[in-house]
Design an enzyme around this catalytic site. Structure first.
Site, PDB file in Angstrom:
ATOM      1  N   ILE A 137       0.876  -1.189   0.000  1.00 11.60           N
ATOM      2  CA  ILE A 137       0.000   0.000   0.000  1.00 11.60           C
ATOM      3  C   ILE A 137       0.900   1.221   0.000  1.00 11.60           C
ATOM      4  O   ILE A 137       1.157   1.840   1.025  1.00 11.60           O
ATOM      5  CB  ILE A 137      -0.981  -0.001   1.196  1.00 11.60           C
ATOM      6  CG1 ILE A 137      -1.781  -1.321   1.220  1.00 11.60           C
ATOM      7  CG2 ILE A 137      -1.942   1.185   1.093  1.00 11.60           C
ATOM      8  CD1 ILE A 137      -2.828  -1.402   2.321  1.00 11.60           C
ATOM      9  N   HIS A 138       1.413   1.541  -1.198  1.00 13.39           N
ATOM     10  CA  HIS A 138       2.283   2.697  -1.348  1.00 13.39           C
ATOM     11  C   HIS A 138       1.439   3.957  -1.520  1.00 13.39           C
ATOM     12  O   HIS A 138       0.217   3.901  -1.399  1.00 13.39           O
ATOM     13  CB  HIS A 138       3.227   2.481  -2.535  1.00 13.39           C
ATOM     14  CG  HIS A 138       4.633   2.903  -2.210  1.00 13.39           C
ATOM     15  ND1 HIS A 138       4.995   4.227  -2.212  1.00 13.39           N
ATOM     16  CD2 HIS A 138       5.727   2.201  -1.835  1.00 13.39           C
ATOM     17  CE1 HIS A 138       6.282   4.306  -1.861  1.00 13.39           C
ATOM     18  NE2 HIS A 138       6.741   3.096  -1.625  1.00 13.39           N
ATOM     19  N   ALA A 139       2.079   5.090  -1.775  1.00  8.83           N
ATOM     20  CA  ALA A 139       1.371   6.372  -1.782  1.00  8.83           C
ATOM     21  C   ALA A 139       0.146   6.384  -2.706  1.00  8.83           C
ATOM     22  O   ALA A 139      -0.940   6.784  -2.300  1.00  8.83           O
ATOM     23  CB  ALA A 139       2.335   7.486  -2.165  1.00  8.83           C
ATOM     24  N   ALA A 171      -2.666   3.989  -1.635  1.00  8.38           N
ATOM     25  CA  ALA A 171      -3.236   4.521  -0.392  1.00  8.38           C
ATOM     26  C   ALA A 171      -4.259   5.610  -0.715  1.00  8.38           C
ATOM     27  O   ALA A 171      -5.341   5.663  -0.135  1.00  8.38           O
ATOM     28  CB  ALA A 171      -2.126   5.083   0.494  1.00  8.38           C
TER      29      ALA A 171
END
Lengths: 318, 89
Positions: free
Chosen positions: B15-17, B20
């Site tokens: 769940i990277h930027a 997210a």
């Protein structure tokens, strides 16, 4: 709406030229930003002569003219001095020949001079005339200079563009360029310049208060005659959740004006949110980004490190 | 009655930027409280900073809870966002 012409008087005032003769003819109009260097015309070659341009005479033209006979030179200058010719400009403080004075006087054309070199004058005149004669587009919004960055505030009428700008001006963080109507033109391929309409200069309308003259009320520090248009902040009254606002600041949204794209941020306006502070932060973020600092990249790198740490921990537990 | 569902993160980036943001945007459309739990830490799924602080990588297991008047619709939207982005099974 493009300005179709600039008077010689305006050119003189804005490019610091001196008037040698023809003071009474300064209302002559300039319709093109191109400048003519009539070098070949001195030799009698007039096939491509552009009479409607300002004629700039430098060392080349003047030194060549010294080798010409009086009647030859007068004839050449008379051919140059057409009905549409706005002015003669002589560079480098060079002496102005009687022949040029005579031909110019006959055709009611002013002669201007400067101690600057031809290339410097050429560049000054092209810059000034290019800006003045460029097509203009009127945009509904407020243009302010925030910490040296030209920010165009847009959004529906009554959303609070002017009030947000006013707060920044009061705090000394911004200077007003134009309220309500911003006239924008393209200075070069990637630069837009915005200015107020002459009538609205320094004026602001605050609902419930009326019209204020910003320079009179807040002083010379609080206004600018023009600025770049480098960032668009669009105020939106959509509710957070209703609309997907850019959360990370990497949407790459842009606003296109006269073929130039500038970064655009859509900012929600809701009760309890101080729009002025948000605009201040947005302008500073844009500035630091232009300097090569990007908080998002830093954050992403930290996240990757955190994920690696977590994965190692999970591995031990398994 | 609150809704709860476990997810196994399969996306390579975790769940990277960007993912997210998509989860937060899906959750923000609802009035229910939406919580993401990972390794004993609970964060509000409507707060992007909270979600990013966790560092949820590939292979992690997370639990999502929704609670409120539209909790079922909220959970459906999150399941939808997880699968359409290839984030989780």
């Amino acid at each position: 709406m493009p300005k179709t012409s600039v008077t010689v008087k305006q050119l003189v005032e804005n490019t610091r030229l001196e008037i040698v003769s023809g003071k009474e003819y300064l209302e002559r109009e300039i319709t093109t930003s191109d400048i003519s260097r009539p070098g070949l015309e001195m030799t009698g070659y007039f096939n491509y002569y552009a009479p409607e341009r300002v004629q700039l005479l430098g060392i080349t033209e003047t030194s060549f003219s010294e080798r010409m006979r009086h009647d030859e030179l007068l004839m050449v200058y008379r051919r140059m001095a057409c009905d549409t010719t706005p002015a003669f400009v002589v560079s480098t403080g060079l002496d102005i020949s009687e022949e040029l004075k005579q031909a110019a006087a006959e055709a009611h054309i002013p002669i201007l001079t400067s101690s600057l070199t031809s290339s410097r004058i050429l560049s000054n005149m092209t810059y000034y005339l290019g800006g003045q004669l460029a097509p203009r587009e009127s945009v509904h919004g407020v243009l302010i200079d925030v910490h040296g960055l030209g920010v165009l505030l847009t959004g529906d009428a009554g959303i609070g563009k002017t009030e947000a700008a006013l707060e920044l001006i009061q705090q000394g963080k911004a200077r007003l360029v134009a309220d309500d109507r911003v006239d924008i033109y393209q200075q070069d391929e990637e630069r837009l310049i915005g200015e107020p309409s002459e009538v609205l200069r320094n004026m602001m309308e605050i609902r419930g208060v009326g019209i204020i003259d910003v320079q009179q009320v807040y002083g010379a520090m609080s206004i600018r005659s023009h600025s770049t248009v480098s960032l668009n902040i669009h105020l939106s009254n959509a509710r957070i959740g209703e609309k997907n606002f850019d959360r990370l600041g990497n949407d790459g949204d842009t606003l296109e004006i006269s073929g130039v794209k500038i970064p655009k941020m859509v900012v929600p306006v809701t009760p309890g949110r101080n729009t002025a502070s948000v605009i201040d932060a947005a302008a500073l973020k844009n500035r630091t980004q232009n300097m090569g600092f990007d908080a998002l990249t830093t954050l992403e790198n930290r996240m990757t490190e955190e994920m690696e740490k977590n994965a190692a921990l999970n591995g031990e537990n398994a | 009655m609150a809704q709860s569902k476990d997810f196994h993160i399969i996306a390579e980036t975790g769940i990277h930027a960007r993912p997210a943001t998509l989860l937060v945007q899906a959750a923000s459309k609802f009035v229910s409280d939406v919580t993401l739990s990972y390794q004993g830490k609970d964060v509000n799924l409507k707060s992007i900073m909270g979600v990013m602080s966790l560092g949820v990588g590939q292979g992690s297991d997370v639990t999502i809870k929704t609670e409120g008047e539209d909790e079922e619709a909220a959970m459906t939207a999150i399941v939808e966002a997880m699968s359409s982005e290839g984030l989780a099974k």
